[in-house]
Design a protein around this motif. Structure first.
Motif: not given
Length: 88
Positions: A7-9, A14, A18-19
């Protein structure tokens, strides 16, 4: 049923509609999303939380240590649950 996805957080800032889209795409659809926001509980934007609830996903926001414990408890109850965890 049991997957680990990156998970790109990097921080609670963030976390956005979208996330969180990853969690709306999971099959079977999750009932509960447990979010761990690091060393302490951080408030998320109310609109972001509302959008998940409108998709039928309950959200629990906790510090990451407690989020891990909650996730494990819900898994033991055989609930359909996912966790988004930010390292402390």
């Amino acid at each position: 049923p049991r997957s680990i996805l990156q998970w790109n957080v990097g921080s609670h800032r963030d976390i956005s509609h979208e996330s969180l889209s990853l969690f709306r795409l999971l099959e079977p659809q999750i009932e509960i999303l447990v979010l761990g926001t690091g060393d302490r509980v951080e408030r998320l934007h109310p609109t972001t939380l509302k959008q998940l609830r409108e998709c039928g996903i309950a959200v629990e926001v906790q510090d990451t240590a407690n989020a891990c414990a909650t996730f494990n408890f819900l898994m033991n109850e055989r609930r359909i649950v996912a966790a988004g965890l930010i390292p402390p």
